[in-house]
Write a protein that holds these residues in place. Structure first.
Motif, PDB file in Angstrom:
ATOM      1  N   THR A  80       0.850  -1.193   0.000  1.00 30.07           N
ATOM      2  CA  THR A  80       0.000   0.000   0.000  1.00 30.07           C
ATOM      3  C   THR A  80       0.885   1.243   0.000  1.00 30.07           C
ATOM      4  N   ARG A  81       0.349   2.320  -0.568  1.00 30.72           N
ATOM      5  CA  ARG A  81       1.082   3.591  -0.475  1.00 30.72           C
ATOM      6  C   ARG A  81       0.088   4.765  -0.469  1.00 30.72           C
ATOM      7  N   LEU A  82       0.476   5.751   0.306  1.00 31.55           N
ATOM      8  CA  LEU A  82      -0.321   6.969   0.419  1.00 31.55           C
ATOM      9  C   LEU A  82       0.490   8.076  -0.252  1.00 31.55           C
ATOM     10  N   ARG A 135      -0.146  19.588 -12.310  1.00 29.77           N
ATOM     11  CA  ARG A 135       0.051  18.980 -13.630  1.00 29.77           C
ATOM     12  C   ARG A 135      -1.270  18.835 -14.382  1.00 29.77           C
ATOM     13  N   LYS A 136      -2.342  18.580 -13.610  1.00 26.85           N
ATOM     14  CA  LYS A 136      -3.646  18.367 -14.245  1.00 26.85           C
ATOM     15  C   LYS A 136      -4.452  19.655 -14.378  1.00 26.85           C
ATOM     16  N   GLY A 137      -3.854  20.776 -13.953  1.00 27.00           N
ATOM     17  CA  GLY A 137      -4.510  22.073 -14.113  1.00 27.00           C
ATOM     18  C   GLY A 137      -5.507  22.423 -13.019  1.00 27.00           C
ATOM     19  N   LEU A 195      11.094  -1.928 -12.140  1.00 27.48           N
ATOM     20  CA  LEU A 195      12.380  -1.507 -12.705  1.00 27.48           C
ATOM     21  C   LEU A 195      12.191  -0.412 -13.755  1.00 27.48           C
ATOM     22  N   GLU A 196      11.140  -0.532 -14.548  1.00 30.95           N
ATOM     23  CA  GLU A 196      10.876   0.494 -15.567  1.00 30.95           C
ATOM     24  C   GLU A 196      10.629   1.839 -14.897  1.00 30.95           C
ATOM     25  N   HIS A 197       9.910   1.811 -13.775  1.00 31.44           N
ATOM     26  CA  HIS A 197       9.619   3.026 -13.006  1.00 31.44           C
ATOM     27  C   HIS A 197      10.924   3.711 -12.606  1.00 31.44           C
ATOM     28  N   PRO A 220      -2.064  -3.937 -23.218  1.00 28.35           N
ATOM     29  CA  PRO A 220      -0.876  -3.317 -22.603  1.00 28.35           C
ATOM     30  C   PRO A 220      -0.601  -1.922 -23.169  1.00 28.35           C
ATOM     31  N   LYS A 221       0.079  -1.091 -22.360  1.00 29.00           N
ATOM     32  CA  LYS A 221       0.477   0.242 -22.843  1.00 29.00           C
ATOM     33  C   LYS A 221       1.553   0.055 -23.921  1.00 29.00           C
ATOM     34  N   PRO A 222       1.735   1.038 -24.807  1.00 27.64           N
ATOM     35  CA  PRO A 222       2.729   0.884 -25.884  1.00 27.64           C
ATOM     36  C   PRO A 222       4.127   0.552 -25.365  1.00 27.64           C
ATOM     37  N   ASN A 223       4.470   1.023 -24.154  1.00 29.33           N
ATOM     38  CA  ASN A 223       5.813   0.708 -23.620  1.00 29.33           C
ATOM     39  C   ASN A 223       5.898  -0.722 -23.070  1.00 29.33           C
ATOM     40  N   GLY A 224       4.756  -1.422 -23.021  1.00 29.85           N
ATOM     41  CA  GLY A 224       4.755  -2.806 -22.552  1.00 29.85           C
ATOM     42  C   GLY A 224       4.143  -2.979 -21.161  1.00 29.85           C
ATOM     43  N   VAL A 263     -12.403   0.689 -14.427  1.00 33.93           N
ATOM     44  CA  VAL A 263     -11.452  -0.417 -14.613  1.00 33.93           C
ATOM     45  C   VAL A 263     -10.614  -0.119 -15.861  1.00 33.93           C
ATOM     46  N   LYS A 264      -9.288  -0.312 -15.748  1.00 33.20           N
ATOM     47  CA  LYS A 264      -8.417  -0.201 -16.933  1.00 33.20           C
ATOM     48  C   LYS A 264      -7.631  -1.494 -17.024  1.00 33.20           C
ATOM     49  N   ASP A 265      -7.836  -2.213 -18.131  1.00 31.89           N
ATOM     50  CA  ASP A 265      -7.178  -3.506 -18.265  1.00 31.89           C
ATOM     51  C   ASP A 265      -5.950  -3.393 -19.168  1.00 31.89           C
ATOM     52  N   TYR A 266      -4.823  -3.095 -18.535  1.00 28.12           N
ATOM     53  CA  TYR A 266      -3.571  -3.009 -19.286  1.00 28.12           C
ATOM     54  C   TYR A 266      -2.925  -4.391 -19.455  1.00 28.12           C
ATOM     55  N   ILE A 267      -3.647  -5.445 -19.086  1.00 29.20           N
ATOM     56  CA  ILE A 267      -3.111  -6.787 -19.344  1.00 29.20           C
ATOM     57  C   ILE A 267      -3.621  -7.235 -20.715  1.00 29.20           C
ATOM     58  N   SER A 278       1.750  18.377  -6.703  1.00 29.60           N
ATOM     59  CA  SER A 278       2.341  18.442  -8.058  1.00 29.60           C
ATOM     60  C   SER A 278       1.429  17.767  -9.078  1.00 29.60           C
ATOM     61  N   LYS A 279       0.694  16.712  -8.664  1.00 28.99           N
ATOM     62  CA  LYS A 279      -0.247  16.082  -9.606  1.00 28.99           C
ATOM     63  C   LYS A 279      -1.405  17.035  -9.930  1.00 28.99           C
ATOM     64  N   LEU A 280      -1.903  17.751  -8.904  1.00 27.19           N
ATOM     65  CA  LEU A 280      -2.996  18.713  -9.126  1.00 27.19           C
ATOM     66  C   LEU A 280      -2.550  19.790 -10.115  1.00 27.19           C
ATOM     67  N   LEU A 338      -3.732  -4.643 -14.083  1.00 24.58           N
ATOM     68  CA  LEU A 338      -5.173  -4.393 -14.099  1.00 24.58           C
ATOM     69  C   LEU A 338      -5.452  -3.324 -13.043  1.00 24.58           C
ATOM     70  N   HIS A 339      -6.023  -2.190 -13.479  1.00 27.28           N
ATOM     71  CA  HIS A 339      -6.259  -1.092 -12.541  1.00 27.28           C
ATOM     72  C   HIS A 339      -7.747  -0.951 -12.240  1.00 27.28           C
ATOM     73  N   MET A 340      -8.062  -0.678 -11.000  1.00 22.36           N
ATOM     74  CA  MET A 340      -9.453  -0.401 -10.628  1.00 22.36           C
ATOM     75  C   MET A 340      -9.471   0.832  -9.731  1.00 22.36           C
TER      76      MET A 340
HETATM   77  P1  0O2 Z   1       3.132   5.913  -8.605  1.00 22.03           P
HETATM   78  O1  0O2 Z   1       4.349   6.533  -8.019  1.00 22.03           O
HETATM   79  O2  0O2 Z   1       3.322   4.442  -8.902  1.00 22.03           O
HETATM   80  O3  0O2 Z   1       1.879   6.172  -7.866  1.00 22.03           O
HETATM   81  P2  0O2 Z   1      -3.090   9.506 -13.794  1.00 22.03           P
HETATM   82  O4  0O2 Z   1      -3.154   8.609 -12.567  1.00 22.03           O
HETATM   83  O5  0O2 Z   1      -4.387  10.200 -14.089  1.00 22.03           O
HETATM   84  O6  0O2 Z   1      -1.901  10.435 -13.743  1.00 22.03           O
HETATM   85  P3  0O2 Z   1      -3.541   7.601 -15.768  1.00 22.03           P
HETATM   86  O7  0O2 Z   1      -2.730   7.286 -16.987  1.00 22.03           O
HETATM   87  O8  0O2 Z   1      -4.951   7.982 -15.952  1.00 22.03           O
HETATM   88  O9  0O2 Z   1      -2.697   8.664 -15.003  1.00 22.03           O
HETATM   89  O10 0O2 Z   1      -3.546   6.449 -14.715  1.00 22.03           O
HETATM   90  P4  0O2 Z   1      -3.202   4.948 -14.932  1.00 22.03           P
HETATM   91  O11 0O2 Z   1      -2.970   4.637 -16.352  1.00 22.03           O
HETATM   92  O12 0O2 Z   1      -4.286   4.197 -14.225  1.00 22.03           O
HETATM   93  O13 0O2 Z   1      -1.787   4.799 -14.184  1.00 22.03           O
HETATM   94  C1  0O2 Z   1      -1.559   5.281 -12.908  1.00 22.03           C
HETATM   95  C2  0O2 Z   1      -0.511   4.443 -12.176  1.00 22.03           C
HETATM   96  O14 0O2 Z   1      -0.243   3.228 -12.856  1.00 22.03           O
HETATM   97  C3  0O2 Z   1       0.848   5.125 -12.069  1.00 22.03           C
HETATM   98  O15 0O2 Z   1       0.825   5.922 -10.933  1.00 22.03           O
HETATM   99  C4  0O2 Z   1       1.802   3.937 -11.943  1.00 22.03           C
HETATM  100  O16 0O2 Z   1       1.778   3.408 -10.633  1.00 22.03           O
HETATM  101  C5  0O2 Z   1       1.147   2.926 -12.854  1.00 22.03           C
HETATM  102  N1  0O2 Z   1       1.623   3.033 -14.239  1.00 22.03           N
HETATM  103  C6  0O2 Z   1       0.917   3.446 -15.308  1.00 22.03           C
HETATM  104  N2  0O2 Z   1       1.650   3.390 -16.430  1.00 22.03           N
HETATM  105  C7  0O2 Z   1       2.854   2.918 -16.072  1.00 22.03           C
HETATM  106  C8  0O2 Z   1       4.044   2.626 -16.806  1.00 22.03           C
HETATM  107  O17 0O2 Z   1       4.140   2.800 -18.017  1.00 22.03           O
HETATM  108  N3  0O2 Z   1       5.093   2.139 -16.093  1.00 22.03           N
HETATM  109  C9  0O2 Z   1       5.041   1.938 -14.749  1.00 22.03           C
HETATM  110  N4  0O2 Z   1       6.123   1.457 -14.126  1.00 22.03           N
HETATM  111  N5  0O2 Z   1       3.927   2.215 -14.030  1.00 22.03           N
HETATM  112  C10 0O2 Z   1       2.858   2.700 -14.683  1.00 22.03           C
HETATM  113  P5  0O2 Z   1       1.789   7.160 -10.767  1.00 22.03           P
HETATM  114  O18 0O2 Z   1       1.082   8.160  -9.909  1.00 22.03           O
HETATM  115  O19 0O2 Z   1       2.281   7.645 -12.097  1.00 22.03           O
HETATM  116  O20 0O2 Z   1       3.036   6.599 -10.013  1.00 22.03           O
END
Ligand code: 0O2
Length: 213
Positions: A46-48, A60-62, A157-159, A115-119, A108-112, A56-58, A123-125
């Motif tokens: 878990t992380r807060l 970035r999103k305007g 590792l990509e992060h 997948p995103k273009p970078n690979g 729900v976002k199913d990146y499985i 900084s996210k706010l 699965l996000h909820m």
């Molecule tokens: P952290 O430090 O892990 O929390 P948004 O959340 O609105 O900025 P988006 O694209 O709508 O962006 O959200 P999405 O796609 O659900 O992705 C959000 C989180 O997924 C990220 O949180 C990462 O944890 C992870 N993630 C998404 N894409 C990638 C990727 O290409 N590589 C890696 N390693 N993680 C990814 P944070 O806040 O960016 O980072």
């Protein structure tokens, strides 16, 4: 109230949401373990988000960098990651969460499957969970990420690499990273096939398990 205290008190329900959700998931998985004889989960993290990264996210999103904007527009202040053994476990846990009456799945976002273009695979909820406080019930958003060990290995590792290169990496490294993601995918498939074959052997009458010493 001084600024630091305001943010701490704002973040408290998010911390409670993570504590509650983690307990719910652990119970759910432990119950399932009795049926399957193995745990679907390798670990939960878990992380807060810190006030600094919320602000900084706010920006970035305007949005204005204030608490009310964070409450209304950010859905990943609380994050919970479930790392599973096999990709089939990812979807099983996902389905268990969908069926629960005590949480509401908002997105729900199913990146499985896609997948995103970078690979990147995961699965996000975004879910909403009611948190009972002393004077009110607060509905709190939590971002849940469910993925396998191999997907998690790649993403972690990509992060690090991504941030190290200050969000811009040379094209040949992007290709290498995508290759590594494909390898992680292959590894998941291979392990799943081996697991399925071992299960078949276990279920077949002719198979005698040699006890391990
Ligand atoms: P952290 O430090 O892990 O929390 P948004 O959340 O609105 O900025 P988006 O694209 O709508 O962006 O959200 P999405 O796609 O659900 O992705 C959000 C989180 O997924 C990220 O949180 C990462 O944890 C992870 N993630 C998404 N894409 C990638 C990727 O290409 N590589 C890696 N390693 N993680 C990814 P944070 O806040 O960016 O980072």
């Amino acid at each position: 109230m001084e600024e630091f205290k305001k943010w701490s008190s704002f973040l408290l329900p998010y911390k409670f949401a993570l504590d509650e959700l983690k307990t719910k998931i652990n119970i759910m998985v432990e119950e399932a373990k009795y049926m399957k004889d193995y745990s679907m989960i390798e670990h939960i993290k878990t992380r807060l988000k810190s006030p600094k990264s919320i602000i900084s996210k706010l920006e970035r999103k305007g949005f204005s960098p204030v608490i009310t904007e964070a409450k209304n527009h950010l859905f990943d202040i609380a994050g919970l990651r479930i790392v599973c053994s096999f990709s089939s476990d990812v979807y099983e846990i996902y389905n268990m969460l969908l069926k629960r009456k005590d949480i509401k799945v908002l997105e729900v976002k199913d990146y499985i499957r896609f997948p995103k273009p970078n690979g990147y695979q995961s699965l996000h909820m975004i879910i909403e969970i009611p948190i009972t406080l002393s004077d009110r019930v607060e509905n709190v958003y939590v971002e849940i990420q469910i993925r396998t060990l191999a997907m998690d290995f790649w993403a972690s590792l990509e992060h690090k690499i991504y941030y190290k290169y200050n969000k811009e990496i040379p094209d040949h490294l992007k290709i290498e990273l995508k290759d590594a993601a494909d390898t992680a995918k292959l590894m998941d498939e291979k392990m799943r096939t081996i697991r399925d074959e071992v299960q078949l052997l276990e279920n077949s009458k002719g198979w005698l398990l040699t006890p391990k010493n």
